[in-house]
Design a protein around this motif. Structure first.
Motif, PDB file in Angstrom:
ATOM      1  N   LYS A 167      -3.560   3.140  -5.368  1.00 56.14           N
ATOM      2  CA  LYS A 167      -2.851   3.143  -6.643  1.00 56.14           C
ATOM      3  C   LYS A 167      -1.422   2.654  -6.437  1.00 56.14           C
ATOM      4  O   LYS A 167      -0.765   3.055  -5.475  1.00 56.14           O
ATOM      5  N   VAL A 178      -5.417   0.269 -10.011  1.00 59.03           N
ATOM      6  CA  VAL A 178      -6.182   0.973  -8.972  1.00 59.03           C
ATOM      7  C   VAL A 178      -7.027  -0.085  -8.281  1.00 59.03           C
ATOM      8  O   VAL A 178      -7.911  -0.694  -8.910  1.00 59.03           O
ATOM      9  N   GLN A 198      -4.251   0.389 -14.639  1.00 58.53           N
ATOM     10  CA  GLN A 198      -3.933   1.791 -14.883  1.00 58.53           C
ATOM     11  C   GLN A 198      -2.773   1.935 -15.866  1.00 58.53           C
ATOM     12  O   GLN A 198      -2.534   2.993 -16.429  1.00 58.53           O
TER      13      GLN A 198
END
Length: 408
Positions: free
Chosen positions: A32, A80, A104
């Protein structure tokens, strides 16, 4: 004591690469972070950086996996990424090989960029109607950029190759970091005040969104938009788009391309000048010939309407009218003379004096004609008028006749 292991750099990097491959923890990771420094390679691969508040790692996504993306990533996107850690043996760099990726959200800088873009867009700073054309033959070209690095050298090389007589004036500034935006604004304002500067290039090399952020600062964008001289923005690589690019009169994909847009090729410029010179000569010749023809026509009209000619024509008309008047007067006199003679002849026929020539005489008493003997008395004095003269007589006797009358 064990002997030290001797390895080449290639052997060491290859060993580390295999260690990464053998570690199951590094083979299936969901990473992430925020995407920055995004670059599209001609092979179809994507190169970018994934970062968080404290660290970053280089990433690559090969073309076969890029084709499976539902949407292309962009600068500042939070994502991600699924993939594995690997080592690029040739460069000895650790990188994350991405197989799949989903969005994201967007990062703080990206959100800030979009808000400022919408704000300045509503004010009309990016409208095409504000864009001005570049001068075809600039006097001096002002450059706002770092004095070190490849950017200014690329601009100089391209400019001088196109025109060895090109005048380039560099206003050196920092292009990133605290205070860089203030230096860029001051440099633009300074070059704007210099009369001999015809156009301004604002340039820097490529980098991440953070590296290029100076050219997204509101004060810099406003300085570019409000500058009274045309500005070419050449910030970052072709895929990098800053707010300065949107506010400038022209966006160039690279600093070298900016120089090509601004600096005309001297030989082409000389050819155009020669063509314009010939065109001006032709126009001048045509204009002179037209004026000469107009002058000749005016001279002809002037000669045809010269006062002396007008006077001469009037004199000729006057002489013609005088001749006509004299001829008319002569005819009138002749006619009247003829009429007079005719009337005189008729008058003579009717005149009592005409009878005198035939032997008759006129007897007058006290100025009046006596037509009968009864009009006189014995002793009256009379005047007897003959054709050739007059005698005075006295009535001695009187005899009246009731038949034919006799002369007294």
């Amino acid at each position: 004591m064990a002997a030290n292991l001797e390895l080449t750099v290639s052997q060491l990097n290859e060993y580390v690469r295999r260690m990464f491959q053998m570690d199951p923890m590094l083979r299936a990771i969901e990473l992430k972070g925020e995407i920055s420094n995004l670059k599209f390679h001609q092979s179809g691969a994507l190169f970018f950086t994934m970062k968080d508040e404290n660290a970053s790692i280089s990433c690559v996504m090969y073309s076969g996996d890029v084709d499976g993306l539902q949407a292309m990533p962009f600068e500042g996107m939070r994502a991600v990424a699924s993939g594995s850690v690997a080592l690029y043996v040739r460069g000895g760099q650790c990188q994350f090989v991405v197989k799949r990726m989903r969005a994201q959200g967007v990062g703080v800088l990206y959100e800030r960029l979009q808000m400022l873009k919408e704000k300045l867009g509503r004010e009309g700073l990016f409208e095409p109607e504000r864009k001005r054309a570049l001068p075809p033959y600039p006097d001096t070209i002002g450059v706002v950029s770092s004095p070190t690095g490849a950017v200014i050298h690329d601009i100089l090389n391209v400019s001088l190759r196109r025109n060895p007589d090109a005048h380039i004036l560099l206003c050196p500034v920092r292009v990133q970091g605290i205070g860089a935006d203030e230096e860029v604004v001051e440099a633009i304002n300074l070059l704007e005040r210099l009369e001999h500067v015809s156009v301004i290039i604002v340039a820097r090399g490529g980098g991440s969104m953070e590296d290029l952020w100076t050219f997204n600062e509101e004060r810099v964008v406003r300085a570019v938009a409000m500058c009274k001289k045309p500005i070419v923005s050449a910030v970052g690589h072709e895929t990098d788009v800053t707010l300065c690019d949107l506010a400038a009169d022209l966006r160039a994909p690279t600093p070298s391309a900016a120089a090509e847009c601004v600096v005309p090729v001297r030989d082409e410029m000389l050819n155009r000048i020669e063509i314009m010179r010939r065109q001006m000569q032709e126009i001048a010749r045509n204009a002179v010939a037209e004026r000469q023809n107009a002058l000749k026509l005016a001279q002809i009209k002037l000669s045809a309407n010269h006062p002396s000619l007008t006077i001469r024509r009037q004199e000729e008309r006057l002489a013609q009218r005088m001749d006509a008047l004299l001829r008319a007067a002569e005819r009138q006199i002749q006619n009247r003379q003829t009429r007079l003679e005719t009337q005189t002849a008729a008058l003579e026929l009717l005149s009592p004096y005409a009878a005198l020539k035939r032997g008759y005489a006129i007897v007058q008493n006290a100025g009046r004609a006596i037509s009968k003997a009864g009009g006189l008395c014995v002793g009256d004095e009379v005047t007897v008028r003959f054709a050739d003269g007059v005698i005075h007589a006295e009535v001695l006797s009187k005899e009246e006749s009731h038949g034919e009358e006799t002369d007294v």
